[in-house]
Motif scaffolding. Sequence first.
Motif, short mmCIF file in Angstrom:
data_model
loop_
_atom_site.label_atom_id
_atom_site.label_comp_id
_atom_site.label_asym_id
_atom_site.label_seq_id
_atom_site.Cartn_x
_atom_site.Cartn_y
_atom_site.Cartn_z
N GLN A 1 -42.03 -66.65 113.54
CA GLN A 1 -42.61 -67.93 113.12
C GLN A 1 -41.55 -68.84 112.48
O GLN A 1 -41.65 -69.23 111.32
CB GLN A 1 -43.76 -67.69 112.14
CG GLN A 1 -44.93 -66.94 112.78
CD GLN A 1 -45.72 -67.84 113.71
OE1 GLN A 1 -46.49 -68.67 113.28
NE2 GLN A 1 -45.50 -67.70 115.02
N THR A 2 -40.56 -69.16 113.28
CA THR A 2 -39.46 -70.01 112.81
C THR A 2 -39.78 -71.47 113.09
O THR A 2 -40.32 -71.81 114.14
CB THR A 2 -38.15 -69.62 113.53
OG1 THR A 2 -37.94 -68.21 113.33
CG2 THR A 2 -36.96 -70.40 113.01
N ASN A 3 -39.44 -72.35 112.16
CA ASN A 3 -39.67 -73.78 112.35
C ASN A 3 -38.50 -74.39 113.12
O ASN A 3 -37.36 -74.36 112.66
CB ASN A 3 -39.79 -74.48 111.00
CG ASN A 3 -41.04 -74.08 110.24
OD1 ASN A 3 -42.08 -73.82 110.83
ND2 ASN A 3 -40.92 -74.01 108.92
N THR B 1 -28.63 -74.53 111.92
CA THR B 1 -28.34 -74.26 110.52
C THR B 1 -27.52 -72.97 110.39
O THR B 1 -26.69 -72.86 109.50
CB THR B 1 -29.63 -74.12 109.68
OG1 THR B 1 -30.44 -73.05 110.21
CG2 THR B 1 -30.43 -75.41 109.65
N HIS B 2 -27.80 -72.02 111.26
CA HIS B 2 -27.06 -70.76 111.29
C HIS B 2 -27.36 -70.06 112.61
O HIS B 2 -28.20 -70.53 113.37
CB HIS B 2 -27.38 -69.90 110.07
CG HIS B 2 -28.79 -69.41 109.98
ND1 HIS B 2 -29.88 -70.25 109.88
CD2 HIS B 2 -29.31 -68.15 109.96
CE1 HIS B 2 -30.99 -69.53 109.78
NE2 HIS B 2 -30.67 -68.25 109.84
N ALA B 3 -26.66 -68.93 112.85
CA ALA B 3 -26.72 -68.36 114.20
C ALA B 3 -27.68 -67.19 114.35
O ALA B 3 -27.59 -66.46 115.32
CB ALA B 3 -25.31 -67.93 114.63
N PHE C 1 -30.76 -65.19 115.70
CA PHE C 1 -31.40 -65.37 117.00
C PHE C 1 -32.71 -66.16 116.91
O PHE C 1 -33.05 -66.92 117.81
CB PHE C 1 -31.66 -64.00 117.66
CG PHE C 1 -32.76 -63.20 117.00
CD1 PHE C 1 -34.07 -63.28 117.46
CD2 PHE C 1 -32.49 -62.39 115.90
CE1 PHE C 1 -35.08 -62.56 116.84
CE2 PHE C 1 -33.50 -61.66 115.29
CZ PHE C 1 -34.80 -61.75 115.75
N ASP C 2 -33.42 -66.02 115.79
CA ASP C 2 -34.72 -66.68 115.69
C ASP C 2 -34.58 -68.18 115.43
O ASP C 2 -35.58 -68.89 115.31
CB ASP C 2 -35.61 -66.02 114.62
CG ASP C 2 -35.03 -66.13 113.21
OD1 ASP C 2 -33.87 -65.70 113.01
OD2 ASP C 2 -35.72 -66.66 112.31
N HIS C 3 -33.32 -68.66 115.33
CA HIS C 3 -33.10 -70.09 115.16
C HIS C 3 -32.47 -70.74 116.39
O HIS C 3 -32.27 -71.95 116.40
CB HIS C 3 -32.25 -70.35 113.91
CG HIS C 3 -33.00 -70.03 112.65
ND1 HIS C 3 -33.50 -70.98 111.81
CD2 HIS C 3 -33.39 -68.83 112.15
CE1 HIS C 3 -34.16 -70.40 110.81
NE2 HIS C 3 -34.10 -69.09 111.00
N LEU C 4 -32.14 -69.92 117.41
CA LEU C 4 -31.45 -70.50 118.56
C LEU C 4 -31.93 -69.99 119.92
O LEU C 4 -31.38 -70.40 120.95
CB LEU C 4 -29.93 -70.30 118.42
CG LEU C 4 -29.39 -68.87 118.23
CD1 LEU C 4 -29.38 -68.09 119.50
CD2 LEU C 4 -27.99 -68.94 117.63
N GLY D 1 -32.88 -74.61 106.69
CA GLY D 1 -32.79 -73.30 107.34
C GLY D 1 -33.33 -72.19 106.48
O GLY D 1 -34.41 -72.31 105.88
N ASP D 2 -32.57 -71.10 106.38
CA ASP D 2 -33.05 -69.92 105.64
C ASP D 2 -32.37 -69.79 104.27
O ASP D 2 -32.21 -68.69 103.74
CB ASP D 2 -32.81 -68.65 106.46
CG ASP D 2 -33.75 -68.54 107.65
OD1 ASP D 2 -34.62 -69.43 107.81
OD2 ASP D 2 -33.62 -67.58 108.41
N VAL D 3 -31.96 -70.91 103.67
CA VAL D 3 -31.38 -70.86 102.33
C VAL D 3 -32.48 -70.71 101.28
O VAL D 3 -32.42 -69.84 100.41
CB VAL D 3 -30.54 -72.13 102.06
CG1 VAL D 3 -30.12 -72.21 100.60
CG2 VAL D 3 -29.30 -72.14 102.95
N GLY E 1 -36.64 -73.12 107.30
CA GLY E 1 -36.69 -72.41 108.58
C GLY E 1 -37.97 -71.62 108.78
O GLY E 1 -38.30 -71.25 109.91
N HIS E 2 -38.67 -71.32 107.69
CA HIS E 2 -39.94 -70.60 107.79
C HIS E 2 -40.88 -71.13 106.71
O HIS E 2 -40.45 -71.44 105.61
CB HIS E 2 -39.72 -69.09 107.57
CG HIS E 2 -38.72 -68.49 108.50
ND1 HIS E 2 -39.06 -67.97 109.74
CD2 HIS E 2 -37.37 -68.35 108.39
CE1 HIS E 2 -37.96 -67.53 110.34
NE2 HIS E 2 -36.92 -67.75 109.55
N GLY E 3 -42.16 -71.19 107.04
CA GLY E 3 -43.16 -71.56 106.04
C GLY E 3 -43.23 -73.06 105.82
O GLY E 3 -42.57 -73.85 106.50
ZN LIG Z 1 -34.94 -67.38 110.10
#
Ligand SMILES: [Zn+2]
Length: 210
Positions: A13-15, A56-58, A60-63, A151-153, A192-194
């Motif tokens: 469930q990645t944005n 934002t970063h590499a 897999f769930d972001h690209l 992202g996921d920060v 990146g999530h939520g």
């Molecule tokens: Zn993520």
Amino acid sequence: MLSIVTLTLGPVQTNAYLVADESSGEVVVIDPAADGDLILEQAARLGWQISNIWLTHAHFDHLAGAAAIARGCSPAPPVALHPDDHWLWRNQGGAPLFGLRIDPGPVPAIDLTHGQILHLGELELEVRHTPGHTPGHVIFYCAAERVVFCGDVIFQGSIGRTDLPGGDYQTLINSIQTQILTLPDETQLLSGHGPSTTVGRERVYNPFLS
Ligand SMILES: [Zn+2]
Ligand SMILES: [Zn+2]
């Protein structure tokens, strides 16, 4: 004027964010999480042509949607990534650790650096290097629109995990303190999530930052 469409996609469930500058019609995808064809469909429905992919970063769930977007656009939009995440990109964004295989799509052609200004039509977005979740994590800050794609920060009430390869807790906390909590309270955080949140809300309520 920034126009933002959020698509929540994939196994975690990645944005993914379709971001357009209304006045120029320029469009980027920030973190094409998965289902590239669906992202393309959504863009087409809006009459939007994707010209760039910013990561934002590499992970897999972001690209994982980048390959299909590249196939569906002509010319294929170049992918931008911080060089400190290239090793992760070459390792399919860590997908094999989760028993998955992905096609990461076109090799990143644009190196993101801290302080770099990216242009989306008339608008400017600042790249801020925020390591800790991954070594090459960046956020995209649009001061004029008071919005950060982070992202996921940081998430509403939480922070990115630091137990995956290349993660480091203290480095992440330092990134949040220096690159996010220094922004005005009303700045919107698109994670990146939520759900989205704001700098001011996380400053007060985020249990990891007190
Ligand atoms: Zn993520
Ligand atoms: Zn991640």
